[in-house]
Design a protein around this motif. Structure first.
Motif, PDB file in Angstrom:
ATOM      1  N   GLY A 175       0.821  -1.205   0.000  1.00  0.00           N
ATOM      2  CA  GLY A 175       0.000   0.000   0.000  1.00  0.00           C
ATOM      3  C   GLY A 175       0.853   1.252   0.000  1.00  0.00           C
ATOM      4  O   GLY A 175       1.727   1.402   0.858  1.00  0.00           O
ATOM      5  N   PRO A 176       0.644   2.186  -0.931  1.00  0.00           N
ATOM      6  CA  PRO A 176       1.508   3.373  -1.004  1.00  0.00           C
ATOM      7  C   PRO A 176       1.505   4.203   0.261  1.00  0.00           C
ATOM      8  O   PRO A 176       2.512   4.828   0.605  1.00  0.00           O
ATOM      9  CB  PRO A 176       0.933   4.153  -2.192  1.00  0.00           C
ATOM     10  N   GLU A 177       0.373   4.228   0.981  1.00  0.00           N
ATOM     11  CA  GLU A 177       0.299   5.058   2.181  1.00  0.00           C
ATOM     12  C   GLU A 177       1.270   4.611   3.272  1.00  0.00           C
ATOM     13  O   GLU A 177       1.594   5.379   4.182  1.00  0.00           O
ATOM     14  CB  GLU A 177      -1.138   5.072   2.732  1.00  0.00           C
ATOM     15  N   HIS A 178       1.754   3.377   3.166  1.00  0.00           N
ATOM     16  CA  HIS A 178       2.709   2.861   4.143  1.00  0.00           C
ATOM     17  C   HIS A 178       4.159   3.064   3.712  1.00  0.00           C
ATOM     18  O   HIS A 178       5.084   2.698   4.446  1.00  0.00           O
ATOM     19  CB  HIS A 178       2.436   1.380   4.414  1.00  0.00           C
ATOM     20  N   GLY A 179       4.360   3.630   2.523  1.00  0.00           N
ATOM     21  CA  GLY A 179       5.693   4.000   2.066  1.00  0.00           C
ATOM     22  C   GLY A 179       6.653   2.869   1.773  1.00  0.00           C
ATOM     23  O   GLY A 179       7.864   3.036   1.944  1.00  0.00           O
ATOM     24  N   PRO A 180       6.189   1.714   1.274  1.00  0.00           N
ATOM     25  CA  PRO A 180       7.112   0.602   1.069  1.00  0.00           C
ATOM     26  C   PRO A 180       7.885   0.698  -0.240  1.00  0.00           C
ATOM     27  O   PRO A 180       7.530   1.455  -1.151  1.00  0.00           O
ATOM     28  CB  PRO A 180       6.180  -0.611   1.017  1.00  0.00           C
ATOM     29  N   LEU A 181       8.945  -0.068  -0.316  1.00  0.00           N
ATOM     30  CA  LEU A 181       9.604  -0.396  -1.579  1.00  0.00           C
ATOM     31  C   LEU A 181       9.117  -1.777  -1.975  1.00  0.00           C
ATOM     32  O   LEU A 181       9.157  -2.713  -1.166  1.00  0.00           O
ATOM     33  CB  LEU A 181      11.117  -0.416  -1.414  1.00  0.00           C
ATOM     34  N   VAL A 182       8.648  -1.926  -3.200  1.00  0.00           N
ATOM     35  CA  VAL A 182       8.135  -3.206  -3.677  1.00  0.00           C
ATOM     36  C   VAL A 182       9.137  -3.802  -4.652  1.00  0.00           C
ATOM     37  O   VAL A 182       9.529  -3.155  -5.630  1.00  0.00           O
ATOM     38  CB  VAL A 182       6.765  -3.031  -4.362  1.00  0.00           C
ATOM     39  N   GLU A 183       9.542  -5.015  -4.384  1.00  0.00           N
ATOM     40  CA  GLU A 183      10.489  -5.701  -5.261  1.00  0.00           C
ATOM     41  C   GLU A 183       9.729  -6.351  -6.418  1.00  0.00           C
ATOM     42  O   GLU A 183       9.147  -7.423  -6.275  1.00  0.00           O
ATOM     43  CB  GLU A 183      11.270  -6.764  -4.489  1.00  0.00           C
ATOM     44  N   LEU A 184       9.719  -5.674  -7.543  1.00  0.00           N
ATOM     45  CA  LEU A 184       9.073  -6.239  -8.728  1.00  0.00           C
ATOM     46  C   LEU A 184       9.909  -7.377  -9.296  1.00  0.00           C
ATOM     47  O   LEU A 184      11.137  -7.378  -9.183  1.00  0.00           O
ATOM     48  CB  LEU A 184       8.896  -5.169  -9.796  1.00  0.00           C
ATOM     49  N   GLY A 185       9.219  -8.318  -9.908  1.00  0.00           N
ATOM     50  CA  GLY A 185       9.916  -9.416 -10.554  1.00  0.00           C
ATOM     51  C   GLY A 185       9.642  -9.426 -12.042  1.00  0.00           C
ATOM     52  O   GLY A 185       8.954  -8.541 -12.575  1.00  0.00           O
ATOM     53  N   THR A 186      10.175 -10.396 -12.727  1.00  0.00           N
ATOM     54  CA  THR A 186       9.863 -10.598 -14.139  1.00  0.00           C
ATOM     55  C   THR A 186       9.589 -12.073 -14.385  1.00  0.00           C
ATOM     56  O   THR A 186      10.152 -12.956 -13.714  1.00  0.00           O
ATOM     57  CB  THR A 186      11.008 -10.160 -15.076  1.00  0.00           C
ATOM     58  N   VAL A 187       8.726 -12.323 -15.357  1.00  0.00           N
ATOM     59  CA  VAL A 187       8.440 -13.674 -15.826  1.00  0.00           C
ATOM     60  C   VAL A 187       8.828 -13.733 -17.297  1.00  0.00           C
ATOM     61  O   VAL A 187       8.410 -12.874 -18.093  1.00  0.00           O
ATOM     62  CB  VAL A 187       6.951 -14.021 -15.637  1.00  0.00           C
ATOM     63  N   ALA A 188       9.636 -14.701 -17.662  1.00  0.00           N
ATOM     64  CA  ALA A 188      10.103 -14.837 -19.041  1.00  0.00           C
ATOM     65  C   ALA A 188       9.076 -15.604 -19.869  1.00  0.00           C
ATOM     66  O   ALA A 188       8.601 -16.670 -19.463  1.00  0.00           O
ATOM     67  CB  ALA A 188      11.447 -15.549 -19.077  1.00  0.00           C
ATOM     68  N   VAL A 189       8.747 -15.044 -21.037  1.00  0.00           N
ATOM     69  CA  VAL A 189       7.767 -15.649 -21.934  1.00  0.00           C
ATOM     70  C   VAL A 189       8.344 -15.634 -23.344  1.00  0.00           C
ATOM     71  O   VAL A 189       8.931 -14.626 -23.765  1.00  0.00           O
ATOM     72  CB  VAL A 189       6.438 -14.861 -21.913  1.00  0.00           C
ATOM     73  N   PRO A 190       8.219 -16.730 -24.102  1.00  0.00           N
ATOM     74  CA  PRO A 190       8.703 -16.707 -25.487  1.00  0.00           C
ATOM     75  C   PRO A 190       8.100 -15.542 -26.257  1.00  0.00           C
ATOM     76  O   PRO A 190       6.885 -15.306 -26.222  1.00  0.00           O
ATOM     77  CB  PRO A 190       8.232 -18.052 -26.044  1.00  0.00           C
ATOM     78  N   ALA A 191       8.960 -14.803 -26.951  1.00  0.00           N
ATOM     79  CA  ALA A 191       8.496 -13.623 -27.675  1.00  0.00           C
ATOM     80  C   ALA A 191       7.415 -13.963 -28.687  1.00  0.00           C
ATOM     81  O   ALA A 191       6.516 -13.151 -28.948  1.00  0.00           O
ATOM     82  CB  ALA A 191       9.681 -12.950 -28.371  1.00  0.00           C
ATOM     83  N   ALA A 192       7.471 -15.154 -29.254  1.00  0.00           N
ATOM     84  CA  ALA A 192       6.492 -15.550 -30.266  1.00  0.00           C
ATOM     85  C   ALA A 192       5.084 -15.642 -29.684  1.00  0.00           C
ATOM     86  O   ALA A 192       4.095 -15.556 -30.425  1.00  0.00           O
ATOM     87  CB  ALA A 192       6.892 -16.884 -30.879  1.00  0.00           C
ATOM     88  N   ARG A 193       4.980 -15.795 -28.370  1.00  0.00           N
ATOM     89  CA  ARG A 193       3.673 -15.905 -27.713  1.00  0.00           C
ATOM     90  C   ARG A 193       3.109 -14.548 -27.307  1.00  0.00           C
ATOM     91  O   ARG A 193       1.950 -14.456 -26.880  1.00  0.00           O
ATOM     92  CB  ARG A 193       3.783 -16.771 -26.451  1.00  0.00           C
ATOM     93  N   CYS A 194       3.912 -13.514 -27.402  1.00  0.00           N
ATOM     94  CA  CYS A 194       3.555 -12.224 -26.818  1.00  0.00           C
ATOM     95  C   CYS A 194       2.968 -11.252 -27.837  1.00  0.00           C
ATOM     96  O   CYS A 194       3.342 -11.258 -29.011  1.00  0.00           O
ATOM     97  CB  CYS A 194       4.780 -11.579 -26.166  1.00  0.00           C
ATOM     98  N   LEU A 195       2.082 -10.413 -27.351  1.00  0.00           N
ATOM     99  CA  LEU A 195       1.600  -9.258 -28.091  1.00  0.00           C
ATOM    100  C   LEU A 195       2.318  -8.035 -27.537  1.00  0.00           C
ATOM    101  O   LEU A 195       2.289  -7.791 -26.327  1.00  0.00           O
ATOM    102  CB  LEU A 195       0.091  -9.113 -27.912  1.00  0.00           C
TER     103      LEU A 195
END
Length: 504
Positions: A175-195
């Motif tokens: 929640g932004p009101e609590h002032g946190p840092l959020v550790e975003l991640g990534t998920v790898a997907v074959p480019a051919a499957r992506c729009l």
């Protein structure tokens, strides 16, 4: 134990385990949170077209609602534009209610049980947000710091802080009101499957795979899969959009029900992102520098609304030396709206921009979260910045009338329906951003009345001056889940009312 007491006690139990130092402040915040949610609920009962309310009768200092079953609700006058907790209690028959959850439960109308549970969550989460709020005296220097100041969520929705599916630990972590840092991640997907729309950066490519940013809550509760750590970011008001340090904003898929709807990022939104961004940038240039639109840099999905992301310009790039960029939802915390002259200047700026674009053929979803204002060093409103084009409306007929080629889009964003276009802008800007900034019907009416003579005359302005103000019937929508799409209420127009008529 009542449903509200159960929700409040459950949150307190979790809070005691993960952040015990906040517990006293949480308990102190509960009565104010109940009053805030009850006031939003009372506004809805007073003004939305709820089928089980037969008649509304205004007295000198009260409002009575006669239900279809003969019962009568009594409460204070209901200014639909007020943002204070003006209804600390109401009466159903002879029974006094200071708890919105108990009131909704005892009303026992269709779907009341589920809505009461949402209200219970809203009250408890709002108290938690207020308990964790941090409001330094000095004005923030960064965009995410402004976002952090908006503790109460939607200014008029009873589900203003409802975050079902989030534990206390997750609310504190995301929640932004609590002032946190959020550790975003990534998920790898074959480019051919992506729009992909726009340009997807090299940083988020790995050979023949694209790396899609993912929110940790989404990974744990929806995707239910592991991910690679990417970058830490600060959450903004929408929760699912985060600001990367020194970089763009990242809009992630976060398939949680916040206030009313389960938000995701559809393939339609991804496909339209680059076209919309280019079109909106060109259209904003017709406002004589009064509006900028943050550009979408790139967007991607694997075909599922549960795994998608957009990279968007930070609004901060449109603030010059000595200027400040403030989300409109955060303006009440600045003290500026307390000046009638300032409120008139801001209202004039917002109406000029909104009506100019509407005349050209675009209705913005200009609520306080999407709309930001650039302030001079002395606080003077200079220009606006708009972000998130996912829910605007575009009129090809209006565009063509002004010699503008419509973008190559079809689907829900495109309509020539005059009512739909006006509802989109007036419901978000007048009944939303301007009303919440003004804080009351009289203040809103005075500011609009003072601003209107300087706003270019258009048929839309004439409609705004003479007709009720449309707003989404948010409580009706929660109590009629079998009816898809938006439903609407008509609020008294503060420009054409006699004194006291806002109480009806």
């Amino acid at each position: 134990m009542s449903r509200s007491a159960t929700a409040e006690a459950s949150l307190a139990e979790e809070l005691a385990a993960v952040r015990p130092a906040l517990l006293p402040r949480y308990r102190q915040a509960l009565p104010g949170a109940r009053a805030a949610v009850l006031s939003r609920l009372w506004r809805a009962l007073a003004h939305e077209p709820l089928p089980w309310i037969d008649r509304r009768t205004r007295g000198a200092h009260s409002l009575a609602l006669r239900l279809a079953d003969g019962r009568v609700l009594h409460g204070p006058p209901a200014d639909p534009y007020a943002t204070t907790a003006y209804a600390p209690a109401v009466r159903l028959g002879r029974e006094r209610y200071d708890d919105p959850v108990r009131l909704m439960t005892d009303l026992a109308v269709p779907h009341a049980t589920g809505f009461a549970a949402e209200l219970a969550h809203s009250v408890a989460s709002l108290a938690l947000s207020r308990a964790g709020a941090h409001h330094p005296k000095e004005w923030p220097a960064r965009d995410w710091e402004w976002e952090r100041r908006v503790t109460d969520g939607h200014p008029f929705h009873p589900n203003c802080r409802s975050r079902p599916g989030f534990s206390v630990a997750e609310q504190l972590a995301y929640g932004p009101e609590h002032g946190p840092l959020v550790e975003l991640g990534t998920v790898a997907v074959p480019a051919a499957r992506c729009l992909v729309s726009g340009v997807w950066p090299e940083e988020l490519r790995d050979g023949e795979r694209l790396l899609i940013p993912v929110h940790p809550w989404q990974a744990a509760h929806v995707l239910k899969r592991s991910y690679d750590l990417w970058r830490a970011a600060r959450p903004l008001m929408s929760l699912r959009t985060l600001a990367l340090p020194g970089g763009p904003h990242v809009k992630t898929a976060l398939s949680a029900r916040l206030t009313s709807s389960v938000r995701d990022i559809s393939a339609y939104s991804i496909e339209a992102a680059a076209i919309l961004s280019s079109f909106a940038t060109e259209l904003a240039a017709r406002t004589d520098g009064l509006l900028h639109v943050t550009r979408t840099l790139g967007a991607v999905t694997d075909g599922s609304p549960d795994l998608a992301a957009l990279l968007r310009e930070s609004p901060e790039v449109y603030a010059g030396p000595g200027e400040r960029m403030v989300p409109v939802a955060a303006l009440p915390g600045t003290g500026l709206p307390g000046s009638a002259g300032w409120l008139t200047a801001f209202t004039r700026l917002a109406l000029t921009v909104g009506l100019r674009l509407l005349e050209l053929g675009v209705a913005l979803e200009a609520h306080g979260q999407n709309l930001l204002v650039v302030l001079a060093a002395d606080g003077t409103p200079l220009r606006l910045v708009y972000r998130d084009l996912a829910d605007i409306r575009i009129s090809p007929a209006r565009l063509v009338r002004h010699g503008i080629t419509p973008p190559a889009l079809t689907g829900r964003l495109v309509t020539d329906d005059e009512q739909a276009l006006r509802r989109k802008l007036f419901g978000s800007l007048v009944a939303g951003a301007l009303a919440a900034t003004a804080g009351s019907g009289p203040a809103l009416g005075a500011a609009v009345a003072a601003a209107v003579p300087d706003v270019p005359r258009t048929p839309d302005l004439n409609e705004l001056r003479q007709s009720p103000i449309p707003t989404k019937a948010l409580t009706l929508m929660r109590l009629s889940p079998e009816t898809p799409g938006d439903q609407w209420a008509a609020l008294p127009n503060p420009l054409v009312l006699e004194p006291g008529a806002l109480d009806q």
